[in-house]
Scaffold this active site. Structure first.
Site, PDB file in Angstrom:
ATOM      1  N   LYS A   1      12.678 -19.427  25.015  1.00  0.00           N
ATOM      2  CA  LYS A   1      12.790 -19.651  23.566  1.00  0.00           C
ATOM      3  C   LYS A   1      14.167 -19.300  22.992  1.00  0.00           C
ATOM      4  O   LYS A   1      14.610 -19.917  22.033  1.00  0.00           O
ATOM      5  CB  LYS A   1      11.703 -18.870  22.821  1.00  0.00           C
ATOM      6  CG  LYS A   1      10.310 -19.443  23.024  1.00  0.00           C
ATOM      7  CD  LYS A   1       9.275 -18.724  22.170  1.00  0.00           C
ATOM      8  CE  LYS A   1       7.897 -19.335  22.372  1.00  0.00           C
ATOM      9  NZ  LYS A   1       6.877 -18.749  21.498  1.00  0.00           N
TER      10      LYS A   1
ATOM     11  N   GLY B   1       7.692  -8.515  18.846  1.00  0.00           N
ATOM     12  CA  GLY B   1       8.221  -9.449  19.847  1.00  0.00           C
ATOM     13  C   GLY B   1       8.575 -10.783  19.210  1.00  0.00           C
ATOM     14  O   GLY B   1       8.726 -10.897  17.988  1.00  0.00           O
TER      15      GLY B   1
HETATM   16  P1  NDP Z   1       6.513 -10.504  23.385  1.00  0.00           P
HETATM   17  O1  NDP Z   1       6.435 -10.128  24.825  1.00  0.00           O
HETATM   18  O2  NDP Z   1       7.784 -11.015  22.812  1.00  0.00           O
HETATM   19  O3  NDP Z   1       6.072  -9.232  22.487  1.00  0.00           O
HETATM   20  C1  NDP Z   1       4.936  -8.481  22.819  1.00  0.00           C
HETATM   21  C2  NDP Z   1       4.704  -7.394  21.753  1.00  0.00           C
HETATM   22  O4  NDP Z   1       3.479  -6.726  22.090  1.00  0.00           O
HETATM   23  C3  NDP Z   1       5.789  -6.343  21.689  1.00  0.00           C
HETATM   24  O5  NDP Z   1       6.012  -5.995  20.343  1.00  0.00           O
HETATM   25  C4  NDP Z   1       5.165  -5.155  22.442  1.00  0.00           C
HETATM   26  O6  NDP Z   1       5.585  -3.896  21.967  1.00  0.00           O
HETATM   27  C5  NDP Z   1       3.706  -5.328  22.084  1.00  0.00           C
HETATM   28  N1  NDP Z   1       2.808  -4.685  23.036  1.00  0.00           N
HETATM   29  C6  NDP Z   1       2.536  -5.079  24.307  1.00  0.00           C
HETATM   30  N2  NDP Z   1       1.630  -4.246  24.864  1.00  0.00           N
HETATM   31  C7  NDP Z   1       1.320  -3.315  23.923  1.00  0.00           C
HETATM   32  C8  NDP Z   1       0.435  -2.190  23.886  1.00  0.00           C
HETATM   33  N3  NDP Z   1      -0.320  -1.864  24.945  1.00  0.00           N
HETATM   34  N4  NDP Z   1       0.351  -1.469  22.752  1.00  0.00           N
HETATM   35  C9  NDP Z   1       1.115  -1.802  21.675  1.00  0.00           C
HETATM   36  N5  NDP Z   1       1.970  -2.840  21.642  1.00  0.00           N
HETATM   37  C10 NDP Z   1       2.073  -3.585  22.759  1.00  0.00           C
HETATM   38  O7  NDP Z   1       5.328 -11.570  23.189  1.00  0.00           O
HETATM   39  P2  NDP Z   1       5.148 -12.644  22.017  1.00  0.00           P
HETATM   40  O8  NDP Z   1       5.585 -12.032  20.754  1.00  0.00           O
HETATM   41  O9  NDP Z   1       5.738 -13.933  22.425  1.00  0.00           O
HETATM   42  O10 NDP Z   1       3.561 -12.863  22.019  1.00  0.00           O
HETATM   43  C11 NDP Z   1       2.686 -11.853  21.565  1.00  0.00           C
HETATM   44  C12 NDP Z   1       1.238 -12.393  21.580  1.00  0.00           C
HETATM   45  O11 NDP Z   1       1.116 -13.471  20.661  1.00  0.00           O
HETATM   46  C13 NDP Z   1       0.803 -12.934  22.953  1.00  0.00           C
HETATM   47  O12 NDP Z   1      -0.476 -12.453  23.224  1.00  0.00           O
HETATM   48  C14 NDP Z   1       0.744 -14.440  22.761  1.00  0.00           C
HETATM   49  O13 NDP Z   1      -0.314 -15.009  23.508  1.00  0.00           O
HETATM   50  C15 NDP Z   1       0.432 -14.553  21.267  1.00  0.00           C
HETATM   51  N6  NDP Z   1       0.934 -15.809  20.706  1.00  0.00           N
HETATM   52  C16 NDP Z   1       0.035 -16.650  20.113  1.00  0.00           C
HETATM   53  C17 NDP Z   1       0.432 -17.836  19.574  1.00  0.00           C
HETATM   54  C18 NDP Z   1      -0.586 -18.723  18.937  1.00  0.00           C
HETATM   55  O14 NDP Z   1      -0.239 -19.874  18.614  1.00  0.00           O
HETATM   56  N7  NDP Z   1      -1.806 -18.264  18.707  1.00  0.00           N
HETATM   57  C19 NDP Z   1       1.849 -18.262  19.597  1.00  0.00           C
HETATM   58  C20 NDP Z   1       2.752 -17.283  20.200  1.00  0.00           C
HETATM   59  C21 NDP Z   1       2.284 -16.113  20.749  1.00  0.00           C
HETATM   60  P3  NDP Z   1       6.967  -3.155  22.457  1.00  0.00           P
HETATM   61  O15 NDP Z   1       8.079  -3.875  21.748  1.00  0.00           O
HETATM   62  O16 NDP Z   1       6.780  -1.761  21.998  1.00  0.00           O
HETATM   63  O17 NDP Z   1       7.011  -3.313  23.950  1.00  0.00           O
END
Ligand code: NDP
Length: 285
Positions: free
Chosen positions: A73, A134
């Site tokens: 992306k 994220g």
């Molecule tokens: P990223 O990997 O960019 O970000 C993931 C985020 O989740 C980070 O902020 C991370 O925190 C946090 N995180 C992960 N594990 C934990 C935990 N155990 N406790 C607390 N925070 C946690 O992913 P994306 O932003 O691209 O995607 C996030 C979600 O959104 C995914 O599940 C994806 O499937 C969903 N999504 C859905 C879409 C839809 O159309 N419905 C479209 C795009 C995404 P930290 O920064 O602290 O590591």
């Protein structure tokens, strides 16, 4: 004599890795069929080192556009001619659109979320708690702020990512933003209208996992949205509904971001019900 059809008029697709099992393919192709379009949507497994070549290939083959999934992306930006509106602000592209000779980067994730949100609540003047910082959270925060959300509290474990998002919202939108570093159980403040889980917690096969939130701080008058599309009814949404909150699942956003992409590529407005039905079948909703 049978018509010689050696090519499809509209080629679109997704550059992702790994390419296995992409429900977007079924969703978009069902929309094309319902529209009666001579169009295909192909899922291509593109490794990071090959991204530039893949974009050049799409150009050479006259694709009208394509989606980019993680990890492409941000990396795709340098291979495009320009970025449009919110993709420029967010700094990430999930949808590329051919306009004449140019490939233009769009971001339909946040816009898709806001369209889905508007089906249940008016974001204007609302306060939002956003779990996660994220890529999806960045798109949602920016578009929600541009849609009128007044205050966004970003709750994230990693303070660097959290503060980067707060800085982005504060500098690029009229909304107020603040960061809470997520250490221990977080209680949603009274008066919060919209709560969004944009972390990956609760994604299949860990569908029963729950973010570390005080469930008793969630109740009537709040909308709780989960981005997780699979399973559509996450444990967070079930617990929130049990406590009287309204809920919004991740399928709405997935459908809307796809519908926006189809509008960009073909100029036609797809049938969202057809698209949602396909996803519900895949995810067993
Ligand atoms: P990223 O990997 O960019 O970000 C993931 C985020 O989740 C980070 O902020 C991370 O925190 C946090 N995180 C992960 N594990 C934990 C935990 N155990 N406790 C607390 N925070 C946690 O992913 P994306 O932003 O691209 O995607 C996030 C979600 O959104 C995914 O599940 C994806 O499937 C969903 N999504 C859905 C879409 C839809 O159309 N419905 C479209 C795009 C995404 P930290 O920064 O602290 O590591």
């Amino acid at each position: 004599m049978a018509e010689n059809r050696s090519f499809v008029s509209t080629l679109t697709g997704s550059f992702s890795t790994p390419a296995a099992d992409n429900p977007t393919v079924a969703m978009v192709e069902a929309a094309y069929r319902a529209l009666g379009l001579d169009a295909r949507y192909l899922n291509c497994d593109v490794q990071p080192d090959d991204l530039g070549n893949a974009v050049r290939g799409a150009r050479a083959m006259g694709w009208v556009g394509f989606n980019c999934s993680l990890p492409h992306k941000v990396a795709v930006v340098e291979h495009l001619d320009r970025l449009a509106g919110s993709a420029r602000v967010i700094g990430a592209v999930n949808c590329v659109v051919r306009q004449g000779q140019e490939l233009v980067g769009e971001n339909t994730d946040g816009q898709g979320f806001v369209r889905s949100l508007r089906t249940v609540v008016d974001p204007a003047g609302a306060s939002m708690v956003l779990f996660g910082a994220g890529g999806a959270a960045r798109a949602i925060a920016v578009e929600s702020a541009l849609a009128g959300v007044q205050e966004i509290t970003v709750v994230n474990r990693d303070p660097g990512r959290g503060s980067a998002l707060v800085d982005l919202v504060s500098s690029a939108t009229p909304a107020r933003a603040r960061q809470v570093v997520w250490e221990g159980t977080y209680a949603v403040p009274d008066g919060t209208a919209i709560v969004v889980n944009s972390t990956s917690v609760g994604l299949a096969p860990h569908g029963e996992d729950l973010i570390d939130v005080d469930l008793d701080s969630i109740g009537p008058g709040m909308l709780v949205a989960d981005l997780i599309p699979n399973p559509p009814e996450t444990r967070l949404l079930r617990e929130a509904a049990d406590r009287g909150a309204e809920t919004l699942d991740g399928l709405g956003m997935l459908v809307e971001q796809g519908a926006l992409a189809i509008e960009h590529w073909t100029g036609a407005e797809p049938d969202r019900a057809v698209m949602r039905e396909v996803l519900e079948e895949i995810f067993g909703a």
